[in-house]
Design a protein around this motif. Structure first.
Motif, PDB file in Angstrom:
ATOM      1  N   VAL A 192      -0.798  49.851  61.492  1.00 38.76           N
ATOM      2  CA  VAL A 192      -1.960  50.579  61.985  1.00 38.76           C
ATOM      3  C   VAL A 192      -2.298  51.678  60.991  1.00 38.76           C
ATOM      4  CG1 VAL A 192      -2.942  51.956  63.864  1.00 38.76           C
ATOM      5  CG2 VAL A 192      -1.272  50.159  64.375  1.00 38.76           C
ATOM      6  N   ARG A 193      -3.547  51.685  60.552  1.00 37.31           N
ATOM      7  CA  ARG A 193      -3.982  52.818  59.743  1.00 37.31           C
ATOM      8  C   ARG A 193      -4.326  53.972  60.685  1.00 37.31           C
ATOM      9  NH1 ARG A 193      -9.663  53.789  56.439  1.00 37.31           N
ATOM     10  NH2 ARG A 193      -9.099  55.849  55.629  1.00 37.31           N
ATOM     11  N   HIS A 194      -4.014  55.190  60.261  1.00 37.22           N
ATOM     12  CA  HIS A 194      -4.305  56.354  61.092  1.00 37.22           C
ATOM     13  C   HIS A 194      -5.788  56.421  61.443  1.00 37.22           C
ATOM     14  CE1 HIS A 194      -6.398  58.528  57.875  1.00 37.22           C
ATOM     15  NE2 HIS A 194      -5.460  58.060  57.052  1.00 37.22           N
ATOM     16  N   ARG A 242      -1.713  63.277  60.536  1.00 37.30           N
ATOM     17  CA  ARG A 242      -2.714  62.368  61.092  1.00 37.30           C
ATOM     18  C   ARG A 242      -2.076  61.081  61.599  1.00 37.30           C
ATOM     19  NH1 ARG A 242      -3.653  63.086  55.578  1.00 37.30           N
ATOM     20  NH2 ARG A 242      -3.650  61.274  54.181  1.00 37.30           N
ATOM     21  N   CYS A 243      -0.987  60.666  60.967  1.00 37.38           N
ATOM     22  CA  CYS A 243      -0.271  59.477  61.442  1.00 37.38           C
ATOM     23  C   CYS A 243       0.574  59.790  62.672  1.00 37.38           C
ATOM     24  CB  CYS A 243       0.615  58.919  60.334  1.00 37.38           C
ATOM     25  SG  CYS A 243      -0.295  58.096  59.020  1.00 37.38           S
ATOM     26  N   THR A 266       0.511  54.156  59.327  1.00 37.46           N
ATOM     27  CA  THR A 266       0.546  54.588  57.939  1.00 37.46           C
ATOM     28  C   THR A 266      -0.875  54.806  57.415  1.00 37.46           C
ATOM     29  OG1 THR A 266       1.412  54.008  55.744  1.00 37.46           O
ATOM     30  CG2 THR A 266       0.782  52.183  57.180  1.00 37.46           C
ATOM     31  N   HIS A 267      -1.118  54.542  56.127  1.00 34.97           N
ATOM     32  CA  HIS A 267      -2.345  54.961  55.450  1.00 34.97           C
ATOM     33  C   HIS A 267      -3.017  53.799  54.727  1.00 34.97           C
ATOM     34  CE1 HIS A 267      -0.924  59.204  55.906  1.00 34.97           C
ATOM     35  NE2 HIS A 267       0.243  58.614  55.796  1.00 34.97           N
ATOM     36  N   ASN A 297     -10.289  52.977  59.813  1.00 35.14           N
ATOM     37  CA  ASN A 297      -9.522  53.937  60.615  1.00 35.14           C
ATOM     38  C   ASN A 297      -9.140  53.316  61.945  1.00 35.14           C
ATOM     39  OD1 ASN A 297     -11.501  56.428  59.172  1.00 35.14           O
ATOM     40  ND2 ASN A 297      -9.272  56.512  59.110  1.00 35.14           N
ATOM     41  N   CYS A 298      -7.887  53.441  62.291  1.00 35.57           N
ATOM     42  CA  CYS A 298      -7.332  52.956  63.562  1.00 35.57           C
ATOM     43  C   CYS A 298      -7.407  51.438  63.688  1.00 35.57           C
ATOM     44  CB  CYS A 298      -8.039  53.617  64.756  1.00 35.57           C
ATOM     45  SG  CYS A 298      -6.940  53.880  66.172  1.00 35.57           S
TER      46      CYS A 298
END
Length: 387
Positions: free
Chosen positions: A116-118, A233-234, A345-346, A375-376
């Protein structure tokens, strides 16, 4: 692990289109929406992705099509009965006679990972605004490079390729200027946190997951551990989507583990510089997470472990280094006893991680796997350790 409860293929599923972020479905993407094909038509299961992850067309879950791909035809020979074509295949040519390229691994060597991206952070907002404002600047960079290349004797196609690279470089520079170390005030974006819109993205994804569990009694998604980058943010993204963190022996809650190896590609931009971990872990939202396990068997040859962010500098981390770091992180993941994990993560870390793998897959799958996540966005893969 994916249960082999049925050998039927699911019908196509129509997913929502978007003009913002379009890509085709990858293996495992629709796994949230597929259970028993016999009941598939009666379920109202939502895809667990941010808006526009899928193309607006009918697609099917290739992850569930193993039976179809293994549809080996049998040959009937007079007097000998049925004989499987697979027995005649040479081990060195697995694709001959129409047999698709396959891989078989012991289930015990496989880990299902939900990356999952933040969600949206304040740095995402300011860089997006900067990119929009710099459109004229980036176009000028393209035009100037195009003219220079043509004057230098390049062909039209060669000049266009060089101009496109110049535009990408200019866009990257202008887009990230607000968070660049040389920009006054950029330090205010150090370890940027989520915006209110970002928090809403997290609640939306969590809501989709909760509704899917209600309509699906099999509950095939059973995350045993949540691994999180130490950037705030994570941490906040993970807490909202998968939290609260397990505490006081409550087995109904998921354990959270912080790991610095899955941090963003560091250097140059203040938003990718983290605050000291000792400071962050004092926040009551994240104090119950496991901050200690990451220090065990830490790969010091990759980067030193430190409370302060000693890895960050004005030079951007090289692609080779982030590739090495990503591989070490996956090796660590595969050594874990859990069979299903979530990793928050990013974008740049994920882009470089997936760039290392999938080179022998189809072009379509490579494009999906290596696309920059929104994002998300949640992206599911199966990690196999060869042993």
């Amino acid at each position: 692990q994916v249960p082999a409860a049925s050998v039927e293929d699911p019908p196509a599923m129509d997913l929502q289109a978007s003009s913002d972020f379009r890509r085709a479905v990858s293996d495992g993407d629709a796994v949230w929406a597929h259970r028993s094909p016999k009941r598939f038509g009666t379920l109202n299961v939502e895809p667990l992705f941010s808006e526009g992850t899928f193309e607006g067309k009918s697609i099917t879950n290739r992850f569930a099509h193993v039976k179809q791909k293994l549809n080996f035809k049998r040959l009937t020979e007079s007097g000998d009965g049925e004989k499987s074509t697979i027995s005649e295949e040479s081990p060195s040519s697995p694709t001959s006679a129409g047999i698709p390229k396959l891989s078989v691994f012991l289930g015990s060597r496989c880990t299902r990972v939900h990356f999952v991206r933040h969600a949206e952070g304040f740095h995402n907002v300011i860089t997006r605004q900067a990119a929009a404002a710099a459109e004229a600047v980036t176009q000028k960079a393209f035009d100037d490079a195009m003219q220079a290349a043509l004057k230098g004797g390049k062909t039209q196609s060669e000049a266009q390729a060089l101009a496109a690279k110049a535009k990408v470089a200019s866009c990257r520079l202008e887009e990230n200027r607000p968070v660049h170390f040389a920009t006054a005030g950029a330090a205010t974006y150090t370890d940027a946190e989520l915006t209110e819109a970002g928090r809403n993205q997290c609640y939306a994804l969590r809501g989709k997951m909760d509704r899917n569990r209600l309509v699906d009694p099999l509950q095939r998604t059973h995350i045993d551990l949540v691994v999180v980058s130490p950037l705030r943010r994570c941490l906040e993204t993970a807490d909202i989507i998968f939290g609260p963190c397990r505490a006081d022996g409550r087995s109904d809650l998921k354990p959270f583990l912080v790991h610095d190896l899955c941090r963003e590609r560091f250097g140059e931009f203040y938003c990718d510089k983290r605050l000291p971990m000792s400071e962050t872990m004092r926040d009551p939202r994240w104090s119950r997470m496991d901050w200690q396990t990451q220090t065990e068997d830490w790969p010091a040859s990759v980067m030193p472990f430190s409370d302060e962010d000693t890895a960050w500098s004005e030079e951007r981390e090289t692609e080779e280094h982030v590739h090495d770091r990503a591989i070490r992180f996956l090796q660590w993941l595969s050594s874990r006893p859990e069979q299903e994990l979530a990793v928050v993560t990013h974008s740049s870390f994920l882009k470089n991680l997936f760039k290392v793998f999938g080179g022998d897959t189809s072009t379509q799958d490579q494009d999906v796997l290596r696309a920059v996540p929104a994002n998300c966005e949640l992206r599911t893969v199966v990690l196999c350790h060869h042993g």
